[in-house]
Design a protein around this motif. Structure first.
Motif, PDB file in Angstrom:
ATOM      1  N   THR A   4      -5.450 -23.134 -10.749  1.00 61.97           N
ATOM      2  CA  THR A   4      -4.125 -23.450 -10.200  1.00 61.97           C
ATOM      3  C   THR A   4      -3.274 -24.261 -11.157  1.00 61.97           C
ATOM      4  OG1 THR A   4      -5.068 -25.411  -9.115  1.00 61.97           O
ATOM      5  CG2 THR A   4      -4.971 -23.376  -7.823  1.00 61.97           C
ATOM      6  N   THR A   6      -3.421 -23.912 -14.763  1.00 61.11           N
ATOM      7  CA  THR A   6      -3.027 -23.131 -15.941  1.00 61.11           C
ATOM      8  C   THR A   6      -2.798 -21.647 -15.660  1.00 61.11           C
ATOM      9  OG1 THR A   6      -5.319 -22.634 -16.517  1.00 61.11           O
ATOM     10  CG2 THR A   6      -4.395 -24.694 -17.380  1.00 61.11           C
ATOM     11  N   LEU A   7      -3.184 -21.191 -14.451  1.00 61.12           N
ATOM     12  CA  LEU A   7      -3.142 -19.770 -14.079  1.00 61.12           C
ATOM     13  C   LEU A   7      -4.075 -18.906 -14.919  1.00 61.12           C
ATOM     14  CD1 LEU A   7       0.600 -18.984 -13.236  1.00 61.12           C
ATOM     15  CD2 LEU A   7      -1.254 -19.647 -11.714  1.00 61.12           C
ATOM     16  N   LYS A  86      -2.767 -16.620  -2.199  1.00 64.94           N
ATOM     17  CA  LYS A  86      -3.299 -17.970  -2.011  1.00 64.94           C
ATOM     18  C   LYS A  86      -3.921 -18.036  -0.625  1.00 64.94           C
ATOM     19  CE  LYS A  86      -1.994 -22.852  -2.167  1.00 64.94           C
ATOM     20  NZ  LYS A  86      -0.875 -23.817  -2.366  1.00 64.94           N
ATOM     21  N   THR A 110       5.435 -13.194 -13.809  1.00 66.29           N
ATOM     22  CA  THR A 110       5.800 -14.552 -13.421  1.00 66.29           C
ATOM     23  C   THR A 110       5.187 -15.536 -14.400  1.00 66.29           C
ATOM     24  OG1 THR A 110       5.814 -16.145 -11.586  1.00 66.29           O
ATOM     25  CG2 THR A 110       3.800 -14.870 -11.913  1.00 66.29           C
ATOM     26  N   SER A 111       5.663 -16.722 -14.402  1.00 64.03           N
ATOM     27  CA  SER A 111       5.133 -17.760 -15.285  1.00 64.03           C
ATOM     28  C   SER A 111       5.150 -19.087 -14.549  1.00 64.03           C
ATOM     29  CB  SER A 111       5.956 -17.859 -16.582  1.00 64.03           C
ATOM     30  OG  SER A 111       7.296 -18.205 -16.280  1.00 64.03           O
ATOM     31  N   LYS A 112       4.370 -20.023 -15.073  1.00 66.10           N
ATOM     32  CA  LYS A 112       4.288 -21.344 -14.465  1.00 66.10           C
ATOM     33  C   LYS A 112       4.257 -22.387 -15.566  1.00 66.10           C
ATOM     34  CE  LYS A 112       1.487 -24.269 -11.432  1.00 66.10           C
ATOM     35  NZ  LYS A 112       0.254 -24.377 -10.621  1.00 66.10           N
ATOM     36  N   LEU A 113       5.111 -23.352 -15.462  1.00 65.42           N
ATOM     37  CA  LEU A 113       5.126 -24.456 -16.417  1.00 65.42           C
ATOM     38  C   LEU A 113       4.188 -25.528 -15.917  1.00 65.42           C
ATOM     39  CD1 LEU A 113       6.327 -25.826 -18.917  1.00 65.42           C
ATOM     40  CD2 LEU A 113       8.123 -26.769 -17.434  1.00 65.42           C
ATOM     41  N   VAL A 114       3.196 -25.854 -16.760  1.00 68.45           N
ATOM     42  CA  VAL A 114       2.192 -26.841 -16.389  1.00 68.45           C
ATOM     43  C   VAL A 114       2.439 -28.116 -17.179  1.00 68.45           C
ATOM     44  CG1 VAL A 114      -0.265 -27.362 -16.333  1.00 68.45           C
ATOM     45  CG2 VAL A 114       0.532 -25.035 -15.888  1.00 68.45           C
TER      46      VAL A 114
END
Length: 544
Positions: A4, A6-7, A86, A110-114
């Motif tokens: 969850t 870093t994907l 989820k 999609t992308s996620k900023l960690v």
């Protein structure tokens, strides 16, 4: 399952048909997941029927709805679908894609900023040091952020020790307390710490200053002889130079020269200790070697070794050795009273140990003076494999009284293996103590032996050498790139070949007449005779 933070995927599972009950297995797996588990799920081929069931509302489709799926009941035969679900998410609240049959793939992009509170960077290993000097950094720190730098010392057995944190002054930290003897390799680790606002420190550059290694080198450009063949008893000069092309002096090493004899045994000619050789400097040496009966004759060479005891650490060791060949010919003339005897095989003199035809024309040429008893057939005796060859066994005998030469020709049929010709003669008081013997071999099968090229690596040209057991109907040398592309095809006519030792020059040009580039190439020598073909493949390097 996805991390969850870093994907990144942490585990993978596949549910195949017809491995029953794949649908029940998928349902049980989803039901076993903890709330909040993030999972990427997709379908392929006819999984909508064979795994999920033929209609909506099946138990496994209902389980997928607990991941937040909105479309799962709509998916039918060979339609595309994927989800990043989820566990426990409301239906329709997660990324999901669905396309009808023939409408193309279903894609989630999609992308996620960690943003993390801390992290670290491990830098590549630094090698080839004789002295560690300092570390220089360029970083910027916001209030509450920080970067700590640690050296990791790597020993000769690759054991790694985390050493004390570096202390910087004006962005420079000393490394002089770290021994390059104990730790010949080093790597740095930078540990980052963000502040309460999740702001990160910035590292722009990090460099290590050290004294590098010496590098000894010699090659075909620094080693040479004044001749490549000589008669036994003559001298040959070896001249060689070696360089330190490194950045620091090379201290205390040896330069060793061996003689490789024709029987492949070796003898040490010199062993010199070099106290120090400064960077970008060279040392030149020479050896005058006088051939002799003890060392024998045939294909010989000088072998030069630098730092044979391996006392120096260097970038490379493969350029610490070079071998340069030469050929020592045995004198095929023997004195008998006031006469000399020469022996040829098919009109060629041999030095001994060479290949000859199974049906050679052996010619004995007796050069005599006026005092020699030419009428005495026992004054000179000839032996093949210790069996005497009488004058009556000779195929022809011709006497040249003007030139004072006696020509005798003998045409034996020889079996495969080793043979010898021996000549004995009487001295002036009648004792048979003048003797000469030469050895040779016969191979009736078509073979290529002792294939080399010299020089190798080559610069502008080279010579291919080989021993042939028979004269072929066709000999070709094909040269290829390392990728297998033919760039040169040399065909040598039989008239230019002989049984035994052959040398074939090449000017380093391809079929178009262009000089080939630096690199490694393959050459293949092919013989053809009586419908039979034999070949051998070797490597050749071009360095200019």
């Amino acid at each position: 399952i996805l991390d969850t933070l870093t994907l990144r995927p942490t585990s993978f599972k596949f549910f195949y048909y017809p491995n029953p009950p794949s649908g029940d297995s998928l349902r049980v797996y989803i039901e076993s997941l903890h709330l909040g588990t993030v999972i990427a799920l997709t379908i392929c081929d006819d999984g909508a029927q064979s795994v999920l069931g033929y209609s909506g509302g099946t138990p496994v489709r209902n389980a997928i709805k607990t991941l937040g799926s909105y479309y799962i009941d709509s998916v039918r035969y060979r339609e595309s679908w994927c989800i990043i679900g989820k566990k426990g998410a409301p239906i329709g609240s997660v990324p999901e894609a669905y396309t009808k049959l023939f409408a193309g793939p279903a894609i989630i992009d999609t992308s996620k900023l960690v943003i993390a509170d801390s992290g670290y960077v491990v830098f590549p290993v630094i090698d080839n040091s004789t002295e560690w000097l300092s570390v220089t950094k360029n970083d910027s720190l916001l209030p509450g952020t920080g970067i700590n730098y640690y050296p990791l010392g790597i020993k000769h057995d690759n054991q790694t020790d985390t050493l004390s944190a570096l202390t910087f002054s004006n962005n420079v930290a000393p490394l002089t307390g770290i021994s390059a003897v104990d730790y010949p390799k080093l790597r740095l680790i930078a540990k980052f710490r963000a502040n309460e606002l999740k702001q990160s420190p910035n590292l722009t550059s990090l460099g290590v200053n050290f004294n590098s290694l010496p590098e000894l080198a010699l090659n075909y450009q620094t080693v040479g002889t004044d001749k490549d063949s000589l008669v036994q008893g003559d001298s040959i000069y070896l001249n060689y130079s070696f360089y330190n092309v490194g950045y620091v002096p090379a201290d205390s090493f040896n330069a060793l020269v061996y003689l490789k004899k024709g029987d492949n045994s070796i003898r040490k000619l010199s062993d010199t200790t070099i106290i120090s050789l400064a960077e970008n400097q060279k040392i030149s040496k020479s050896i005058n070697y006088k051939t002799n009966s003890e060392d024998g004759f045939g294909d010989m060479s000088f072998r030069i070794y630098l730092d044979s005891l391996n006392t120096l650490r260097e970038f490379h060791k493969d350029n610490n050795y070079f071998e340069i060949p030469f050929r020592v010919l045995k004198d095929t003339t023997t004195p008998v009273n006031a006469a000399t005897v020469n022996i040829t095989f098919d009109d060629l003199e041999i030095s001994g140990g060479e290949l000859v035809s199974p049906k050679p024309r052996i010619r004995f040429i007796l050069n005599y003076s006026g005092t020699f008893p030419i009428e005495d057939t026992s004054a000179v005796n000839y032996y093949l494999d210790n069996q005497r060859i009488y004058h009556t066994m000779m195929d022809s005998i011709n006497l040249d009284t003007i030139g004072k030469k006696l020509y005798m020709t003998y045409k034996p049929v020889l079996s495969d293996g080793d043979h010898s010709i021996r000549v004995t003669g009487k001295d002036i008081i009648g004792n048979n103590n003048n003797e000469f013997e030469i050895y040779f071999s016969v191979i009736s099968e078509l073979k290529i032996l002792q294939t080399y090229n010299y020089p190798n690596p080559m610069k502008d040209n080279t010579v291919f050498t080989m021993n042939l057991s028979q004269i072929p109907e066709e000999l070709s040398i094909k040269i290829y790139t390392i990728a297998g592309r033919l760039i040169k095809d040399m065909k040598i006519p039989p008239s230019d070949l002989r049984i035994g030792f052959n040398s074939i020059p090449w000017d380093g040009r391809d079929e178009d007449g262009d000089i080939i580039a630096n690199g490694v190439y393959l050459y293949k020598v092919i013989l053809k005779k009586d419908g039979k073909s034999v070949s051998i493949t070797e490597k050749i390097a071009v360095v200019k």
